[in-house]
Design an enzyme around this catalytic site. Structure first.
Site, PDB file in Angstrom:
ATOM      1  N   GLU A 107      27.349  36.627  40.987  1.00 24.69           N
ATOM      2  CA  GLU A 107      28.071  35.387  41.293  1.00 24.69           C
ATOM      3  C   GLU A 107      27.659  34.729  42.608  1.00 24.69           C
ATOM      4  OE1 GLU A 107      32.169  35.253  39.172  1.00 24.69           O
ATOM      5  OE2 GLU A 107      32.278  36.968  40.544  1.00 24.69           O
ATOM      6  N   HIS A 126      34.648  35.217  48.216  1.00 28.44           N
ATOM      7  CA  HIS A 126      35.087  35.315  46.814  1.00 28.44           C
ATOM      8  C   HIS A 126      35.810  36.657  46.674  1.00 28.44           C
ATOM      9  CE1 HIS A 126      35.599  35.513  42.596  1.00 28.44           C
ATOM     10  NE2 HIS A 126      34.693  36.444  42.426  1.00 28.44           N
ATOM     11  N   HIS A 128      39.163  39.172  44.677  1.00 25.67           N
ATOM     12  CA  HIS A 128      39.980  39.435  43.492  1.00 25.67           C
ATOM     13  C   HIS A 128      41.395  39.802  43.918  1.00 25.67           C
ATOM     14  CE1 HIS A 128      36.021  40.846  41.348  1.00 25.67           C
ATOM     15  NE2 HIS A 128      36.110  39.551  41.420  1.00 25.67           N
ATOM     16  N   HIS A 196      41.039  35.934  37.448  1.00 26.39           N
ATOM     17  CA  HIS A 196      39.851  36.453  38.135  1.00 26.39           C
ATOM     18  C   HIS A 196      40.117  36.655  39.621  1.00 26.39           C
ATOM     19  CE1 HIS A 196      35.167  35.946  38.565  1.00 26.39           C
ATOM     20  NE2 HIS A 196      35.645  36.810  39.433  1.00 26.39           N
TER      21      HIS A 196
END
Lengths: 264, 264, 264, 264
Positions: A107, A126, A128, A196
């Site tokens: 990603e 990024h 979770h 996500h």
């Protein structure tokens, strides 16, 4: 003897001043040297693992100070295990242009496309974070509830990957998906990804670390408030969200976490 | 001198490459040697205790690579205290056939009967994870909500022991109960046990460790989403649950946990 | 040489057997020697602090094996700081009869009166576990939901101190209040105290430690199940609560916690 | 020889007595010496960081024992990093009058104005405890539910900064805002700040540390009770809140936390 005592006192005082000023929570200028930037990025990986933002799969990057069309991001290993030797230099197409050769995160396009779309952004996370997940799947908007999360501004947009690409493995695995996510992010400081996690952006690594952490704190408190208040919850006034922004660049959090990582 | 400097640079670069490649998150082939398998099983016991999946009573096993009709499982001691000397080799009747003599877990039949019913399964976890308990006693189905738990597939079956054996002490203490549980599991990746916990199955120890952990993360997030969203929750599309499956074999999680266990 | 090799093999095998059997989760007989009992009590104090049952104010006691009309309980210091020198020997009037002189816990009467009323009880915990508090103030009964908490039996009684003594400082500070609490406890394995915490009783220190811990696990899971299941929750059948009782004396938990305390 | 043995026994017993009495949970008199006060304040900063009350941004102060118109408070660094060299002496206008020169917390006026308005207060905590946040934004009053939080007395007042100063950055950044907050606090032991956190006051550092911690414990339990009990919750009777006050000055908590901080 008196002269010597005076010298000793002056020396002691100076040492104290030096020690003190070195721990002043002044806003550290972002390092211009790439080795220094890479060292800060490694530290950010470890700080964000220690404070719970990044699991084995999340990542953090920083735009290169030497070349604004490049950014630094680790190879596809757990953030908690990253060292300087694992950092790759990418261009905005998320193609490797420097650093030790290695396989990147699937990603990495999250980072490349956000840096391309947002010239003001210097660092990207990024994550979770489990605390934000309920806001990605219920239609309840994540909004600033606490002053430490004023940076959220207003309701945070949610990226629904099916709108862009139908049924997928839910990963932002190419530039097209990265652009779609960046479009959803728009000018916001964060965006959620349905089922996500989230992306958080900022003008520096220190700020993106603080924002990511306090976004989770806000999410958890907001959820509890919604349940206890039967829906009647007082959020930050938009004006407050604007004014509370320049806290201190989250510098104080960074200093505390830096000390805690070193002590492990 | 220049030649020597060049040699030094080449040597340094090679060392970096070697260090880097040794930490590549490549999918490790399951060890074929029994000592290696036993070592991995011991590590799995410690990883799953550290990351909260196993309390003093849960257990994890792995099918023997030398003999698919055998499996390895520790004696009846806390997973967090297991060493290689505690590992027993069983046949599919859950009878000891190797390893140091010892008393096995009362519920070893969970493992034996699943290995018998599921030739595709190479590793099994039985846990009492508190996060899944509410899904075992309310009729609310545990379903994949986050991409890291896509392996759940769809709603997870719940084993109600009273349907098989009436009023018991709720333990899977013989082959008949093990077969009943395996039947409930069917072709799923996990099954819940009412008022008790769960079993999770996988093609390897690394995958079963990752699945067990993210099943708990999913359960907690799902419960919060259900409460905040007044029942309106967006789950993974069945197609997404299918496509998101081959994450990376949860290899990245295993590497992080392995490092964290070693650092304790 | 062959003879020597044989001797070495025999020696190695014996060492393994000895090491293994010393870690067998056999039910340890309660120590009959007072120094041994006191050592176990000190360990219980540390285990229950480490696993979250006791804050700075909770306490644990054990009935004397030499004299059933006496019990051991620490001086009024935090359980996490208790050493053998802090243990006092009391009679059933909660008057000191042995050990180093010291000020006892204000609520030592909890222990004395329970030992008097319950000849079957050999160990008592008084804790402020936050997980059980909601069950003390809402009228919702704490009941066995998970097999590890089968010992709860059925709904746990709640002691409301105002019924006995009107408006007080809420502490069990004399024999009369201790008797009132013991009366509420009756033949149960635990009782809750409104706005205060709980008492848990058992035939040994190892069992009272396991029961106290799993009571909290049950409470937390029960609360989540009640909220998620909109009240429709499946509890243990009374027959299951009976049959699931002789787990293993919670010996496996004790061994794990003992190892974890030693590792700190 | 018998005489020597007797001497040895007497010596051993005396040592035990000395060791024991040094760990008696007696109420420590507040230190009158400024170095001693500063040392206690540094310890309070570390205790409150360790037990979760203070994040990188909260702070704790103590009124000077030498001069009741002065107080001690650290420079604007994370509480977890404070040393004696970081402590500043302020007057009630929150102007620096002693200690090493340094930049103070923006919100030092919280402390100055409370000391001015409340001659009975000797220590003040300002925290962002997430557990209390829902009570600052829902109109649900934080009230004493557990005996360890009896000090809350009754419903805790909530300071809404917009009533005083309209749209701000939500910080108590001057004397006027400090006075407004002190007015809301009135004669209570704590006040909440909407979307921000809380202030807690007490007659000593040990008590303010215990109060801050148990306020969070109460908040979390109260929220769970409200949700599980469908609003029907039994709080402390006002008389109980009065009587349960002089627990032990939270001395036992302080001793436990002091030992835990030293062990890190």
């Amino acid at each position: 003897m008196t002269f010597i005592r005076a010298l000793l006192l002056i020396a002691a005082g100076s040492c104290l001043l030096l020690a003190q000023s070195s721990r002043e929570t002044k806003t550290e200028a972002a390092p211009a040297n790439s080795a220094a930037q890479i060292a800060e990025l490694v530290l950010a990986n470890h700080i964000l693992t220690m404070n719970g933002v990044l699991d084995a799969y999340g990542h953090v990057s920083v735009r290169s100070a030497r070349n604004p069309n490049h950014f630094y991001l680790a190879r596809h290993i757990p953030a908690g295990t990253v060292t300087a030797a694992d950092v790759i230099e990418y261009d905005l197409d998320s193609k490797q242009v420097g650093g030790n050769p290695g396989t990147g995160y699937t990603e990495r396009f999250i980072h490349g496309e956000i840096y391309r779309a947002r010239p003001d952004v210097m660092a990207v996370v990024h994550c979770h974070s489990p605390e934000v997940i309920p806001f990605t799947v219920t239609g309840v908007p994540l909004r600033p509830l606490i002053h430490m999360a004023a940076f959220l501004g207003g309701p945070i947009p949610v990226f629904e990957i099916r709108d862009s690409a139908g049924i997928t493995d839910m990963l932002i695995r190419d530039a097209a998906l990265g652009r779609a996510l960046a479009k959803t992010l728009g000018n916001n400081t964060a965006a959620l990804l349905r089922g996500h996690g989230a992306v958080v952006v900022a003008p520096s690594l220190h700020v993106v670390a603080g924002r990511s952490y306090y976004m989770s704190v806000n999410a958890k408190a907001q959820q509890q408030a919604i349940q206890m208040g039967a829906g009647k919850v007082t959020y930050l006034d938009p004006g407050e969200a604007q004014k509370a922004l320049p806290q201190d660049g989250y510098e104080r959090s960074w200093q505390l976490w830096k000390q805690q990582v070193a002590a492990k």
